[in-house]
Design a protein around this motif. Structure first.
Motif, PDB file in Angstrom:
ATOM      1  N   LEU A 165       0.810  -1.216   0.000  1.00 23.96           N
ATOM      2  CA  LEU A 165       0.000   0.000   0.000  1.00 23.96           C
ATOM      3  C   LEU A 165       0.845   1.269   0.000  1.00 23.96           C
ATOM      4  N   SER A 166       2.163   1.112  -0.018  1.00 28.46           N
ATOM      5  CA  SER A 166       3.049   2.271  -0.097  1.00 28.46           C
ATOM      6  C   SER A 166       3.115   2.780  -1.531  1.00 28.46           C
ATOM      7  N   ARG A 167       3.554   4.059  -1.681  1.00 32.42           N
ATOM      8  CA  ARG A 167       3.737   4.598  -3.028  1.00 32.42           C
ATOM      9  C   ARG A 167       5.003   4.022  -3.650  1.00 32.42           C
ATOM     10  N   TRP A 168       4.891   3.693  -4.922  1.00 32.45           N
ATOM     11  CA  TRP A 168       6.079   3.281  -5.650  1.00 32.45           C
ATOM     12  C   TRP A 168       5.971   3.759  -7.100  1.00 32.45           C
ATOM     13  N   GLY A 169       7.066   3.612  -7.806  1.00 33.05           N
ATOM     14  CA  GLY A 169       7.105   4.077  -9.192  1.00 33.05           C
ATOM     15  C   GLY A 169       7.863   5.398  -9.277  1.00 33.05           C
ATOM     16  N   PRO A 170       7.762   6.125 -10.402  1.00 32.85           N
ATOM     17  CA  PRO A 170       6.994   5.760 -11.600  1.00 32.85           C
ATOM     18  C   PRO A 170       7.736   4.757 -12.480  1.00 32.85           C
ATOM     19  N   TYR A 171       6.989   3.921 -13.197  1.00 35.10           N
ATOM     20  CA  TYR A 171       7.567   2.940 -14.105  1.00 35.10           C
ATOM     21  C   TYR A 171       6.868   3.017 -15.452  1.00 35.10           C
ATOM     22  N   ARG A 172       7.642   2.872 -16.502  1.00 36.52           N
ATOM     23  CA  ARG A 172       7.018   2.618 -17.788  1.00 36.52           C
ATOM     24  C   ARG A 172       6.604   1.151 -17.831  1.00 36.52           C
ATOM     25  N   ALA A 173       5.661   0.827 -18.685  1.00 34.05           N
ATOM     26  CA  ALA A 173       5.230  -0.564 -18.807  1.00 34.05           C
ATOM     27  C   ALA A 173       6.417  -1.446 -19.173  1.00 34.05           C
ATOM     28  N   GLY A 174       6.607  -2.517 -18.434  1.00 39.58           N
ATOM     29  CA  GLY A 174       7.715  -3.417 -18.687  1.00 39.58           C
ATOM     30  C   GLY A 174       7.336  -4.502 -19.673  1.00 39.58           C
ATOM     31  N   PRO A 175       8.314  -5.269 -20.131  1.00 41.59           N
ATOM     32  CA  PRO A 175       8.037  -6.369 -21.052  1.00 41.59           C
ATOM     33  C   PRO A 175       7.296  -7.499 -20.351  1.00 41.59           C
ATOM     34  N   ALA A 176       6.597  -8.292 -21.130  1.00 40.78           N
ATOM     35  CA  ALA A 176       5.792  -9.370 -20.560  1.00 40.78           C
ATOM     36  C   ALA A 176       6.609 -10.625 -20.278  1.00 40.78           C
ATOM     37  N   ARG A 177       7.720 -10.806 -20.985  1.00 42.10           N
ATOM     38  CA  ARG A 177       8.453 -12.070 -20.918  1.00 42.10           C
ATOM     39  C   ARG A 177       8.846 -12.495 -19.501  1.00 42.10           C
ATOM     40  N   PRO A 178       9.428 -11.624 -18.667  1.00 47.13           N
ATOM     41  CA  PRO A 178       9.808 -12.084 -17.328  1.00 47.13           C
ATOM     42  C   PRO A 178       8.614 -12.569 -16.512  1.00 47.13           C
ATOM     43  N   TRP A 179       7.474 -11.913 -16.680  1.00 45.74           N
ATOM     44  CA  TRP A 179       6.294 -12.303 -15.907  1.00 45.74           C
ATOM     45  C   TRP A 179       5.708 -13.615 -16.403  1.00 45.74           C
ATOM     46  N   LEU A 180       5.870 -13.919 -17.665  1.00 44.87           N
ATOM     47  CA  LEU A 180       5.410 -15.195 -18.189  1.00 44.87           C
ATOM     48  C   LEU A 180       6.167 -16.354 -17.551  1.00 44.87           C
ATOM     49  N   LEU A 181       7.385 -16.093 -17.078  1.00 41.25           N
ATOM     50  CA  LEU A 181       8.206 -17.150 -16.489  1.00 41.25           C
ATOM     51  C   LEU A 181       7.990 -17.332 -14.995  1.00 41.25           C
ATOM     52  N   VAL A 182       7.221 -16.464 -14.360  1.00 43.60           N
ATOM     53  CA  VAL A 182       7.038 -16.573 -12.914  1.00 43.60           C
ATOM     54  C   VAL A 182       6.333 -17.875 -12.543  1.00 43.60           C
ATOM     55  N   GLY A 183       5.245 -18.216 -13.236  1.00 47.36           N
ATOM     56  CA  GLY A 183       4.535 -19.458 -12.943  1.00 47.36           C
ATOM     57  C   GLY A 183       5.382 -20.691 -13.161  1.00 47.36           C
ATOM     58  N   PRO A 184       6.011 -20.857 -14.329  1.00 50.73           N
ATOM     59  CA  PRO A 184       6.904 -22.004 -14.519  1.00 50.73           C
ATOM     60  C   PRO A 184       8.039 -22.056 -13.505  1.00 50.73           C
ATOM     61  N   ALA A 185       8.577 -20.882 -13.142  1.00 45.93           N
ATOM     62  CA  ALA A 185       9.646 -20.860 -12.139  1.00 45.93           C
ATOM     63  C   ALA A 185       9.128 -21.348 -10.791  1.00 45.93           C
ATOM     64  N   LEU A 186       7.913 -20.961 -10.448  1.00 45.35           N
ATOM     65  CA  LEU A 186       7.311 -21.423  -9.196  1.00 45.35           C
ATOM     66  C   LEU A 186       7.179 -22.940  -9.191  1.00 45.35           C
ATOM     67  N   LEU A 187       6.806 -23.524 -10.319  1.00 44.59           N
ATOM     68  CA  LEU A 187       6.679 -24.979 -10.408  1.00 44.59           C
ATOM     69  C   LEU A 187       8.031 -25.666 -10.278  1.00 44.59           C
ATOM     70  N   LEU A 188       9.008 -25.232 -11.056  1.00 44.20           N
ATOM     71  CA  LEU A 188      10.316 -25.884 -11.042  1.00 44.20           C
ATOM     72  C   LEU A 188      11.038 -25.673  -9.721  1.00 44.20           C
ATOM     73  N   TRP A 189      10.832 -24.514  -9.109  1.00 45.10           N
ATOM     74  CA  TRP A 189      11.463 -24.251  -7.814  1.00 45.10           C
ATOM     75  C   TRP A 189      10.823 -25.110  -6.727  1.00 45.10           C
ATOM     76  N   GLY A 190       9.491 -25.174  -6.705  1.00 43.39           N
ATOM     77  CA  GLY A 190       8.822 -25.942  -5.659  1.00 43.39           C
ATOM     78  C   GLY A 190       8.950 -27.434  -5.832  1.00 43.39           C
ATOM     79  N   MET A 191       8.963 -27.901  -7.067  1.00 37.21           N
ATOM     80  CA  MET A 191       9.035 -29.335  -7.336  1.00 37.21           C
ATOM     81  C   MET A 191      10.453 -29.868  -7.255  1.00 37.21           C
TER      82      MET A 191
END
Length: 657
Positions: A165-191
């Motif tokens: 709930l704190s203020r952060w930014g400002p940021y321009r919109a970032g690329p989607a690629r790193p965020w697409l890997l968060v779910g697979p990383a969660l699987l490979l890290w946990g498994m």
């Protein structure tokens, strides 16, 4: 870091809370919504997928209500659900509260991607933190510990909400690629890469080799030091590669290769290769995340001058990172449920973690290098071929602190009970128990209930079926080590379905030798084995065989029964023998008769009927104790409890003088 700090902290703590909820939600799918091996796996999979599809509507809400506002509400629900989970006492309340928390967590993740593209390194730190905490807890999560949970969960949830709930930014919109890997990383890290239970299992197989046993696991000498070193090395490699500098020519291909190599070793079900698989996957996964996130760094503008602020919700953030984050979580759920459903449906699943690793590797390799200087945190990017900013001070601190905390957490893991006393004379108390991976009928991980059932019988030998040592689907616990520690016994474990799911013998008696034989599958969807352990009772050998027969479709486990009996009788060679476990056959059926025809004696015959399944209304006699070699049985009992879906069978064995 300045304005980046709250986003990074929120990302790390949010991931910690989300993983905690997943460790409750995943086993709830098979213990509350359905029943593994009886509820169709397709139905359970559809229910699970539903909760990952619903958040796909979140980016539309961001456009109408403001990304930060929706994300803040989701963060509150995520934290609140996690705090309330211990109070549910299992059942439907646990299932749907965990589902609500999961839904909120996924919406929060999508909002984080929309409002704070810089936060991917925070996700990395959060993944490492989950492993450090899980290691320190001995893989016995706080959520199952009742009131103790609040001592840690409340401060973590409070800090998460404060940062979110704190203020952060400002940021321009970032690329989607790193965020697409968060779910697979969660699987490979946990498994795989970040599983302390898998590390413990791998270390125990190496200890078995040292002891002279083949494909049999025993507690490592000097425990918990070997496991601590392995976990700390994995955490350190992951943080160093994910947060450190990347040199394009040297590492753009090396990290994906390491990740794929670790995943292949894991998929091959080679018990002795587990430690190497963990280290390769940890280094490779971290490096792939760094490669994918390289171009994201160029999108960060953190000069403290104001402008469009992600915390206000006034900007119109790009939906691509949000959809990418949610798409990655779909990879997580399909990979997680698909991998473990194979043991109910019966298809090869080894390719699934490899395919997920390949997905990560390809996206990492194809990620563009940063093409402009980075003015985040006051540190410019160096020229000369680097694709990321140098390791900044906070990143260096994260690597060192994460590794050190993993060491401390491992060494401070709760110690086991004092060693159980050895039996007097030639009488041995034995308990056979199918523990359903540690989960009771209420869907809770009931370590206290299981321990109570066993300690109440004062056993010298415990034969366990359905022992889970690291399955992500069941929360990533090392149930065997936890029970052995509470009983003050040493374990001997052999794999059945895969290297971390099988059967075990716990005992306070000296172990002379141990071995295992794979039983013929003949269409059964889950593998089976027979674990033979030779114990010393004074001057007498006692051969104990632990097995869990798996019937093929529309038939009994006759072939497995014959093979298990043959192995047991040949191993005993006339010495006192007991074969016990969940045999999935009842007296009078062909498979049970096959055991008797091999020369084994039903040790429970005088006390039958002794139904043991299901635990709340037992009607089937499928958990058995059979003996040979002059062993006699007295004091037979079935222990009433709902700590598993089976009841435990206990008997006192008297060995020939």
């Amino acid at each position: 870091m300045r304005r980046s700090a709250p986003a990074l902290i929120a990302a790390a703590l949010g991931v910690l809370l989300l993983v905690d909820i997943l460790r409750v939600w995943l086993p709830s799918i098979i213990t509350i919504f359905g029943q593994a091996a009886s509820t169709p796996a397709e139905l359970m999979g559809a229910f699970a997928l539903l909760w990952f599809v619903l958040p796909l509507g979140a980016p539309a809400l961001f456009r109408f209500l403001g990304a930060a506002r929706v994300t803040a509400v989701a963060a509150v629900v995520l934290a609140g659900s996690r705090l309330l989970l211990p109070a549910t006492e299992g059942g439907q309340a646990q299932l749907y509260l965990a589902s609500a928390g999961l839904l909120a967590g996924l919406v929060w993740l999508a909002g984080l991607a929309a409002t704070a593209p810089v936060a991917v390194p925070g996700v990395v730190v959060g993944l490492a933190a989950t492993t450090v905490l899980h290691t320190a807890l001995g893989t016995y999560d706080l959520v199952w510990r009742g009131n103790v949970d609040f001592l840690v969960a409340v401060p973590v949830a409070g800090a998460f909400l404060y940062a979110q709930l704190s203020r952060w930014g400002p940021y321009r919109a970032g690329p989607a690629r790193p965020w697409l890997l968060v779910g697979p990383a969660l699987l490979l890290w946990g498994m795989l890469a970040g599983s302390p239970a898998l590390a413990a299992t791998g270390a125990s197989y190496l200890a078995g080799v040292v002891a002279g046993f083949d494909r049999v696991a025993v507690p490592p000498s000097g425990e918990p030091l070997p496991v601590t070193v392995l976990v700390a090395a994995a955490v350190g490699l992951f943080l160093a590669t994910a947060l450190g500098p990347v040199r394009q020519r040297l590492l753009r291909g090396l990290y994906p290769v390491a990740l794929l190599a670790g995943s292949v070793l894991f998929a091959l079900d080679l018990p002795l290769a587990l430690p190497l698989a963990i280290l390769l996957a940890a280094a490779g996964l971290g490096g792939c995340l760094a490669l994918a996130n390289a171009s994201a760094a160029a999108s960060v503008v953190d000069d403290g001058t104001g402008g469009t602020d992600g915390s206000t919700g006034t900007a119109g953030p790009s939906a691509r990172p949000s959809y990418a984050a949610l798409g990655g979580t779909l990879v997580f759920v399909v990979g997680a449920i698909g991998y473990y459903a194979a043991y109910d449906i019966g298809y090869p699943n080894g390719a699934l973690p490899v395919l997920v690793a390949l997905f990560v590797a390809v996206l990492a390799i194809r990620a563009p290098a940063a093409s402009e200087p980075v003015r985040a945190e006051g540190v410019p990017e160096t020229a000369g071929g680097g694709v990321r900013a140098p390791l900044r001070s906070w990143r260096r601190t994260a690597v060192i602190s994460g590794t050190a905390l993993a060491v401390v957490g491992g060494l401070l893991a709760p110690p086991g009970a004092d060693a159980a006393p050895a039996p007097d004379g030639n009488r041995v108390r034995l308990v056979a128990y199918n523990i359903r991976m540690g989960f009771g009928l209420d869907g809770r991980f009931d370590l206290d209930g299981l321990t109570g059932v066993l300690t109440g019988q004062r056993p010298d030998v415990v034969v366990l079926s359905e022992v889970d040592r690291a399955w992500l689907l069941n929360g990533g616990h090392d149930t065997l080590a936890l029970l052995a520690g509470r009983l003050g016994m040493r374990y001997t474990f052999a794999p059945a379905a895969d290297p971390v799911w099988g059967d075990a013998v716990l005992t306070s008696l000296p172990v002379d030798s141990a071995g295992t034989v794979v039983l013929p599958r003949l269409g059964a969807v889950t593998g089976a084995q027979a674990l033979g352990v030779v114990l010393r009772v004074g001057d007498t050998d006692l051969v104990v065989v632990s097995t869990h027969l798996q019937p093929p479709p529309d038939d009994g486990p006759v072939a497995q029964a014959r093979e298990a009996a043959r192995y047991a009788v040949e191993l005993a060679a006339g010495r006192p023998l007991v074969l016990a476990g969940d045999l999935n056959t009842q007296p009078g059926e062909p498979a049970f008769q096959a055991l008797l025809d091999a020369g084994l004696v039903d040790a429970l015959a005088a006390d039958r009927p002794l139904p043991t399944s299901p635990a709340d209304d037992p009607v089937e006699q499928i958990d058995h104790v059979l003996v040979a070699g002059g062993v006699t049985t007295t004091e037979v009992t079935v222990v009433r409890s709902t700590a598993s879906d089976h009841l435990a069978v206990a008997a006192t064995l008297t060995l020939p003088a």
